[in-house]
Design an enzyme around this catalytic site. Structure first.
Site, PDB file in Angstrom:
ATOM      1  N   ASP A   1      -1.351   9.441  -5.375  1.00 40.96           N
ATOM      2  CA  ASP A   1      -0.121   8.630  -5.318  1.00 40.96           C
ATOM      3  C   ASP A   1       0.996   9.254  -6.156  1.00 40.96           C
ATOM      4  O   ASP A   1       2.115   9.441  -5.676  1.00 40.96           O
ATOM      5  CB  ASP A   1      -0.372   7.219  -5.886  1.00 40.96           C
ATOM      6  CG  ASP A   1      -1.170   6.353  -4.942  1.00 40.96           C
ATOM      7  OD1 ASP A   1      -1.865   6.918  -4.072  1.00 40.96           O
ATOM      8  OD2 ASP A   1      -1.100   5.114  -5.073  1.00 40.96           O
TER       9      ASP A   1
ATOM     10  N   GLY B   1       0.818  -1.215   0.000  1.00 41.64           N
ATOM     11  CA  GLY B   1       0.000   0.000   0.000  1.00 41.64           C
ATOM     12  C   GLY B   1       0.848   1.259   0.000  1.00 41.64           C
ATOM     13  O   GLY B   1       0.345   2.360   0.183  1.00 41.64           O
ATOM     14  N   LEU B   2       2.147   1.099  -0.201  1.00 39.64           N
ATOM     15  CA  LEU B   2       3.029   2.270  -0.178  1.00 39.64           C
ATOM     16  C   LEU B   2       3.273   2.877  -1.570  1.00 39.64           C
ATOM     17  O   LEU B   2       4.187   3.667  -1.745  1.00 39.64           O
ATOM     18  CB  LEU B   2       4.373   1.902   0.462  1.00 39.64           C
ATOM     19  CG  LEU B   2       4.360   1.801   1.998  1.00 39.64           C
ATOM     20  CD1 LEU B   2       5.680   1.252   2.532  1.00 39.64           C
ATOM     21  CD2 LEU B   2       4.079   3.142   2.652  1.00 39.64           C
TER      22      LEU B   2
ATOM     23  N   SER C   1       4.127   1.575  -4.654  1.00 33.93           N
ATOM     24  CA  SER C   1       5.340   1.215  -5.408  1.00 33.93           C
ATOM     25  C   SER C   1       5.167   1.488  -6.905  1.00 33.93           C
ATOM     26  O   SER C   1       6.094   1.964  -7.554  1.00 33.93           O
ATOM     27  CB  SER C   1       5.717  -0.253  -5.168  1.00 33.93           C
ATOM     28  OG  SER C   1       4.621  -1.087  -5.456  1.00 33.93           O
ATOM     29  N   SER C   2       3.966   1.232  -7.453  1.00 38.45           N
ATOM     30  CA  SER C   2       3.798   1.431  -8.897  1.00 38.45           C
ATOM     31  C   SER C   2       3.899   2.916  -9.247  1.00 38.45           C
ATOM     32  O   SER C   2       4.497   3.278 -10.267  1.00 38.45           O
ATOM     33  CB  SER C   2       2.471   0.847  -9.385  1.00 38.45           C
ATOM     34  OG  SER C   2       1.384   1.572  -8.864  1.00 38.45           O
TER      35      SER C   2
END
Ligand code: MEV
Length: 335
Positions: free
Chosen positions: A152, A105-106, A108-109
């Site tokens: 994000d 949930g950090l 990364s994508s």
């Protein structure tokens, strides 16, 4: 020419789900990053590889296809999308190092997308333009994931801890908020689209009950803004706990998330809650003290990572001849 670009992961601190209905949110870049090295390929074929993730793939950037040589990179879809839109198809080699756990949930994508875009733009001699990178990175995420939050890619590009207002205005906190956090995550990934839909359905069936809950999450986020500005980590923890109760009432909690939430509190976190959409995925615990203790407790059953918020967004540099190939040296070089 060799280019290095690096972008941070992110975490949502307050406002999940309520933000979908116009309430505010607080999110921040963390001190875990995706780092891309991009250079001309030695052979006549483009390569995407990562020693950290144990994969190597040959890319056909025209047909948007790949041939795996080693491992199984889920992230490759983002790279192919970027290359098909922003590269001239000349053979390049992309080397990824990632210290953001995938599925935690950090974001990364988003970090991989933002850093790859930044590296590619520099490779083609284009001006470093964060607004452009954030916008294009969001478009790439939207194409690959169908539904992506612009938060994000925005946070990964600009860094820092941010407040997204009801009018969708983003402001960076200009406080030096140094508190430590632990993210706990299970191998069961949350499905954001499904969770957003399920909250919507609950709200449609019970508007007079659910709407005030979403509004209250908005009020909590506003109080959290004050707590961050005043560096009140215990107050922040208390607000996280109240927010968690409301997220539970929206039906996005699970047994595993609940276990982590309570374990973190028992181990000395000032507060803990789901971060992101829930239904799997991650929790975040605020740890003004006891970060190690909370980390240890969470890793007993599940996965966890220690994080701090970071002001450092995406950066990009051309690698100079003779400089050591390791990130620590790079860090010294750019600072
Ligand atoms: C997911 O990370 C956060 C949600 O609020 C969805 C979104 O804002 O896009 C659940």
């Amino acid at each position: 020419m060799e280019i290095l670009a690096s972008a941070p992961g992110k975490t949502i601190l307050f406002g999940e789900h309520a933000v979908v209905y116009g309430e505010p949110a607080i999110a921040g870049a963390v001190n875990k990053r995706a780092t891309i090295k991009l250079r001309e390929a030695p052979r006549d074929i483009s390569i995407f590889k990562s020693d950290d993730l144990g994969f190597e793939a040959e890319l056909d950037t025209v047909a948007k296809r790949y041939t795996l040589k080693k491992g199984k990179p889920g992230i490759i879809k983002y790279i192919l999308e970027i290359l098909s839109k922003f590269h001239d198809h000349s053979p390049i080699e992309i080397d990824l190092s990632l210290n953001i756990p995938i599925g935690s949930g950090l974001g990364s994508s988003a970090a991989v997308t933002v850093s790859t875009l930044a590296a590619l733009h520099k490779y083609h001699g284009k001006k470093f333009d964060r607004i452009f990178i954030a916008k294009k990175a969001h478009e790439i995420e939207n194409t690959v994931q169908r539904m992506a939050s612009p938060l994000d890619t925005r946070v990964s590009t600009f860094g820092g801890l941010i407040y997204l207002s009801r009018k969708k205005k983003i402001t960076k906190f200009n406080t030096n908020f140094k508190s430590s956090f632990v993210i706990g995550y299970t191998s069961k990934r949350g499905n954001t689209g499904r969770m957003v839909k399920s909250v919507k359905s609950l709200k449609n069936r019970n508007p007079t009950i659910i709407e005030p809950i979403l509004k209250t999450i908005g009020k909590i986020t506003d109080d959290a803004k004050l707590a961050i500005t005043n560096k009140q980590e215990y107050r922040l923890g208390e607000l996280m706990n109240v927010n968690q109760g409301l997220l539970d009432s929206l039906g996005v909690n699970t047994n595993e998330l609940s276990r982590m939430v309570y374990l973190a509190r028992k181990s000395g976190a000032s507060g803990s809650k789901i971060t992101g959409a829930g239904g799997g995925g991650s929790i975040i615990a605020c740890c003004p003290k006891n970060q190690d203790k909370v980390f240890k407790a969470l890793t007993y059953y599940d996965n966890a990572i220690k994080v701090n918020f970071s002001n450092e967004g995406v950066f990009v540099k051309e690698i100079k001849e003779g400089l050591n190939d390791n990130f620590e040296d790079w860090w010294k070089y750019i600072n």
